[in-house]
Design an enzyme around this catalytic site. Sequence first.
Site, PDB file in Angstrom:
ATOM      1  N   LYS A  83       4.436  -2.432  -5.567  1.00 45.36           N
ATOM      2  CA  LYS A  83       3.122  -2.676  -4.942  1.00 45.36           C
ATOM      3  C   LYS A  83       2.336  -1.536  -4.246  1.00 45.36           C
ATOM      4  CE  LYS A  83       3.032  -5.661  -1.252  1.00 45.36           C
ATOM      5  NZ  LYS A  83       2.959  -7.062  -0.841  1.00 45.36           N
ATOM      6  N   ASP A  84       3.236  -0.681  -3.528  1.00 45.72           N
ATOM      7  CA  ASP A  84       2.735   0.459  -2.927  1.00 45.72           C
ATOM      8  C   ASP A  84       2.581   1.781  -3.690  1.00 45.72           C
ATOM      9  OD1 ASP A  84       2.943  -1.468  -0.654  1.00 45.72           O
ATOM     10  OD2 ASP A  84       5.042  -0.634  -0.160  1.00 45.72           O
ATOM     11  N   ARG A 131      -6.413  -8.933  -0.052  1.00 46.22           N
ATOM     12  CA  ARG A 131      -5.967  -9.947  -1.329  1.00 46.22           C
ATOM     13  C   ARG A 131      -5.804 -11.032  -0.899  1.00 46.22           C
ATOM     14  NH1 ARG A 131      -1.583 -11.627  -3.385  1.00 46.22           N
ATOM     15  NH2 ARG A 131      -0.404 -10.207  -1.957  1.00 46.22           N
ATOM     16  N   ARG A 132      -4.756 -11.063  -0.007  1.00 50.05           N
ATOM     17  CA  ARG A 132      -4.393 -12.459   0.600  1.00 50.05           C
ATOM     18  C   ARG A 132      -5.461 -13.284   1.427  1.00 50.05           C
ATOM     19  NH1 ARG A 132       1.285  -9.675   2.295  1.00 50.05           N
ATOM     20  NH2 ARG A 132       2.397 -10.231   0.252  1.00 50.05           N
ATOM     21  N   ARG A 149      -0.004  -6.237  11.029  1.00 49.49           N
ATOM     22  CA  ARG A 149       0.614  -4.739  10.580  1.00 49.49           C
ATOM     23  C   ARG A 149       1.949  -4.697  10.896  1.00 49.49           C
ATOM     24  NH1 ARG A 149      -1.073  -0.164   9.402  1.00 49.49           N
ATOM     25  NH2 ARG A 149       1.117   0.106   8.587  1.00 49.49           N
ATOM     26  N   ARG A 155       6.408  -8.128  11.861  1.00 53.31           N
ATOM     27  CA  ARG A 155       5.566  -9.179  11.493  1.00 53.31           C
ATOM     28  C   ARG A 155       6.213 -10.628  11.824  1.00 53.31           C
ATOM     29  NH1 ARG A 155       2.630  -7.563   5.765  1.00 53.31           N
ATOM     30  NH2 ARG A 155       2.835  -5.238   6.164  1.00 53.31           N
ATOM     31  N   CYS A 242      -5.975  -0.126  -1.607  1.00 52.02           N
ATOM     32  CA  CYS A 242      -5.693  -1.528  -0.643  1.00 52.02           C
ATOM     33  C   CYS A 242      -6.983  -1.712   0.041  1.00 52.02           C
ATOM     34  CB  CYS A 242      -4.466  -1.100   0.139  1.00 52.02           C
ATOM     35  SG  CYS A 242      -4.490   0.621   0.715  1.00 52.02           S
TER      36      CYS A 242
HETATM   37  N1  LIG Z   1       2.859  -3.614   1.709  1.00 54.73           N
HETATM   38  C1  LIG Z   1       4.264  -3.737   2.197  1.00 54.73           C
HETATM   39  C2  LIG Z   1       5.059  -4.312   1.271  1.00 54.73           C
HETATM   40  N2  LIG Z   1       5.598  -3.526   0.026  1.00 54.73           N
HETATM   41  C3  LIG Z   1       6.217  -4.313  -0.581  1.00 54.73           C
HETATM   42  C4  LIG Z   1       6.530  -5.660   0.236  1.00 54.73           C
HETATM   43  C5  LIG Z   1       7.357  -6.846  -0.232  1.00 54.73           C
HETATM   44  C6  LIG Z   1       8.416  -6.464  -1.363  1.00 54.73           C
HETATM   45  C7  LIG Z   1       7.742  -6.228  -2.662  1.00 54.73           C
HETATM   46  O1  LIG Z   1       6.570  -6.710  -2.988  1.00 54.73           O
HETATM   47  O2  LIG Z   1       8.540  -5.911  -3.553  1.00 54.73           O
HETATM   48  C8  LIG Z   1       5.942  -5.563   1.214  1.00 54.73           C
HETATM   49  C9  LIG Z   1       5.835  -6.376   2.356  1.00 54.73           C
HETATM   50  C10 LIG Z   1       4.815  -7.765   2.223  1.00 54.73           C
HETATM   51  O3  LIG Z   1       3.790  -7.789   1.452  1.00 54.73           O
HETATM   52  O4  LIG Z   1       5.320  -8.611   2.771  1.00 54.73           O
END
Ligand SMILES: NCc1[nH]cc(CCC(=O)O)c1CC(=O)O
Length: 310
Positions: A83-84, A131-132, A149, A155, A242
């Site tokens: 995701k990152d 997105r959320r 954050r 969190r 993002c």
């Molecule tokens: N942006 C931070 C991040 N990057 C990946 C995850 C969760 C684990 C994943 O998606 O593999 C998270 C935390 C979240 O969104 O709660």
Amino acid sequence: MTDKPIRIATRKSPLAMWQAEFVKDALEQAHPGLIVELVPMVTKGDIILDTPLAKVGGKGLFVKELEVAMLENRADIAVHSMKDVPVEFPEGLGLVTICEREDPRDAFVSNSFNTIDELPAGAVVGTSSLRRQCQLRAQRPDLVVKDLRGNVNTRLRKLDDGEYDAIILACAGLKRLKMDDRIRDAIAPEISLPAVGQGAVGIECRLDDARVRTLLGALNHQDTATRVLCERAMNNRLQGGCQVPIGSYSELQGDEIWLRALVGEPDGSKIVRGEISGPVADAETLGTQLAEQLLDEGAKDILDKLYGNA
Ligand SMILES: NCc1[nH]cc(CCC(=O)O)c1CC(=O)O
């Protein structure tokens, strides 16, 4: 093959460390005698904690330092939450392995309520993800979305301190950290379409490092890789980062792949949705096609506005 240790560059957050340890264990298991070491480091995304990511700007806040370490030969591989991981890689580096996906869904986490539906009007929900936020506000414009954050543990602490009535996290992170009990509701993709690659861990390395690439091959999960590459092809065509509310989620159905995606206004006032399916072999092409479909149907206007091109 196994004589020289493999060094993993990793962020220091508990989730990043879990993922690096997971890859270390998997590599040592697959290749008896191989030694794998962790090289923990701090990234820009870990330092700037007071500003929403969408405002910090720049892609790959969590990966750049890790990539520099690999290019300077202070580390051999980097383990990322897919995701990152940005669309493009620095010259000489690339993503070579994608491990089996954990639960891709978003998680509703609260100490007082079981589902989004149960939240009363005016309830405060913590998330800094556009997105959320977009999908939440589209269904429940009466809720208050407040920035949140920090790493997963931070969190959760802010939730427990009473700053929020509920927060949204990824199921995958909570499950990996053995905090499944915090998930009050795993939110269906119809309600909150996950982020591109959510729940999958990917491994980056120097592309000319044939030995490491061969060793990493044992960890690749082809079904996950197909799905994540399909979702990333969609995002790539949209030039998503993002700063934009983009959701994308694919599933395999026999020899076919089914991809859903959305682009929305951050306040949820407009969401352009689409879906496509076709042969698994065409996964990436299908991703690009769905992106073009969305652009034609209004996503282009949303993106132009968000990127200031309008
Ligand atoms: N942006 C931070 C991040 N990057 C990946 C995850 C969760 C684990 C994943 O998606 O593999 C998270 C935390 C979240 O969104 O709660």
